[in-house]
Motif scaffolding. Sequence first.
Motif, PDB file in Angstrom:
ATOM      1  N   GLU A  45       0.832  -1.214   0.000  1.00  0.00           N
ATOM      2  CA  GLU A  45       0.000   0.000   0.000  1.00  0.00           C
ATOM      3  C   GLU A  45       0.863   1.259   0.000  1.00  0.00           C
ATOM      4  O   GLU A  45       0.562   2.216  -0.724  1.00  0.00           O
ATOM      5  CB  GLU A  45      -0.941  -0.009   1.199  1.00  0.00           C
ATOM      6  CG  GLU A  45      -2.098  -0.979   1.033  1.00  0.00           C
ATOM      7  CD  GLU A  45      -3.089  -0.894   2.184  1.00  0.00           C
ATOM      8  OE1 GLU A  45      -3.335   0.228   2.679  1.00  0.00           O
ATOM      9  OE2 GLU A  45      -3.605  -1.951   2.579  1.00  0.00           O
ATOM     10  N   GLU A  46       1.932   1.259   0.776  1.00  0.00           N
ATOM     11  CA  GLU A  46       2.826   2.422   0.828  1.00  0.00           C
ATOM     12  C   GLU A  46       3.571   2.588  -0.501  1.00  0.00           C
ATOM     13  O   GLU A  46       3.706   3.694  -1.014  1.00  0.00           O
ATOM     14  CB  GLU A  46       3.827   2.258   1.975  1.00  0.00           C
ATOM     15  CG  GLU A  46       4.642   3.488   2.246  1.00  0.00           C
ATOM     16  CD  GLU A  46       3.803   4.696   2.643  1.00  0.00           C
ATOM     17  OE1 GLU A  46       4.162   5.813   2.228  1.00  0.00           O
ATOM     18  OE2 GLU A  46       2.805   4.532   3.355  1.00  0.00           O
TER      19      GLU A  46
ATOM     20  N   LYS B 174       1.249   4.033  -3.194  1.00  0.00           N
ATOM     21  CA  LYS B 174       1.097   5.497  -3.087  1.00  0.00           C
ATOM     22  C   LYS B 174       2.263   6.200  -3.761  1.00  0.00           C
ATOM     23  O   LYS B 174       2.077   7.190  -4.482  1.00  0.00           O
ATOM     24  CB  LYS B 174       1.016   5.919  -1.620  1.00  0.00           C
ATOM     25  CG  LYS B 174      -0.282   5.554  -0.945  1.00  0.00           C
ATOM     26  CD  LYS B 174      -0.256   5.963   0.520  1.00  0.00           C
ATOM     27  CE  LYS B 174      -1.452   5.407   1.265  1.00  0.00           C
ATOM     28  NZ  LYS B 174      -1.383   5.682   2.704  1.00  0.00           N
TER      29      LYS B 174
ATOM     30  N   ARG C  11       2.112   5.813  -7.638  1.00  0.00           N
ATOM     31  CA  ARG C  11       1.075   6.631  -8.270  1.00  0.00           C
ATOM     32  C   ARG C  11       1.488   8.099  -8.376  1.00  0.00           C
ATOM     33  O   ARG C  11       0.945   8.844  -9.190  1.00  0.00           O
ATOM     34  CB  ARG C  11      -0.234   6.529  -7.493  1.00  0.00           C
ATOM     35  CG  ARG C  11      -0.897   5.166  -7.610  1.00  0.00           C
ATOM     36  CD  ARG C  11      -2.201   5.131  -6.841  1.00  0.00           C
ATOM     37  NE  ARG C  11      -3.184   6.008  -7.446  1.00  0.00           N
ATOM     38  CZ  ARG C  11      -4.094   5.628  -8.337  1.00  0.00           C
ATOM     39  NH1 ARG C  11      -4.149   4.375  -8.704  1.00  0.00           N
ATOM     40  NH2 ARG C  11      -4.948   6.483  -8.845  1.00  0.00           N
TER      41      ARG C  11
ATOM     42  N   ASN D 166       0.780  10.629  -6.662  1.00  0.00           N
ATOM     43  CA  ASN D 166      -0.399  11.494  -6.461  1.00  0.00           C
ATOM     44  C   ASN D 166      -1.249  11.670  -7.716  1.00  0.00           C
ATOM     45  O   ASN D 166      -2.019  12.622  -7.815  1.00  0.00           O
ATOM     46  CB  ASN D 166       0.002  12.863  -5.893  1.00  0.00           C
ATOM     47  CG  ASN D 166       0.560  12.754  -4.504  1.00  0.00           C
ATOM     48  OD1 ASN D 166       0.069  11.974  -3.689  1.00  0.00           O
ATOM     49  ND2 ASN D 166       1.611  13.511  -4.228  1.00  0.00           N
TER      50      ASN D 166
END
Length: 116
Positions: free
Chosen positions: A72-73, A76, A79, A81
């Motif tokens: 998950e980290e 992020k 991506r 943002n």
Amino acid sequence: PTFERKKILYRLIEPQENQVEIVPSLVVRPNGTSCPAAEYFSPACPSSEFGYTFSSLDSIECVLRGDIPDLEEIEKKLRSNNSDTEINQLRAAAMETFYCDIVENKCMEGLVFKDL
């Protein structure tokens, strides 16, 4: 799996002028970045980020098995943002650029697109 077959092909096939040619290939990753397929599938020196190969980060099988505990980290960070719409636009732009290079500039044929 397809990934394993591709790795084997890149390991076995040696280009030979006027006889055997590995056609240019591009892997457009889920985050919108792209990588030449020869690097992505290279068994000797695969491309990596955050300590994991691109193919592991992009693999649903690795996700389901839990091979990447901090996914998950990492997701992020990958991506950057960008929204889903922005990532889709990045992916489309990468495909368009590749198409223009291969078909329009180099006059080659036989493009295959596969979206996982």
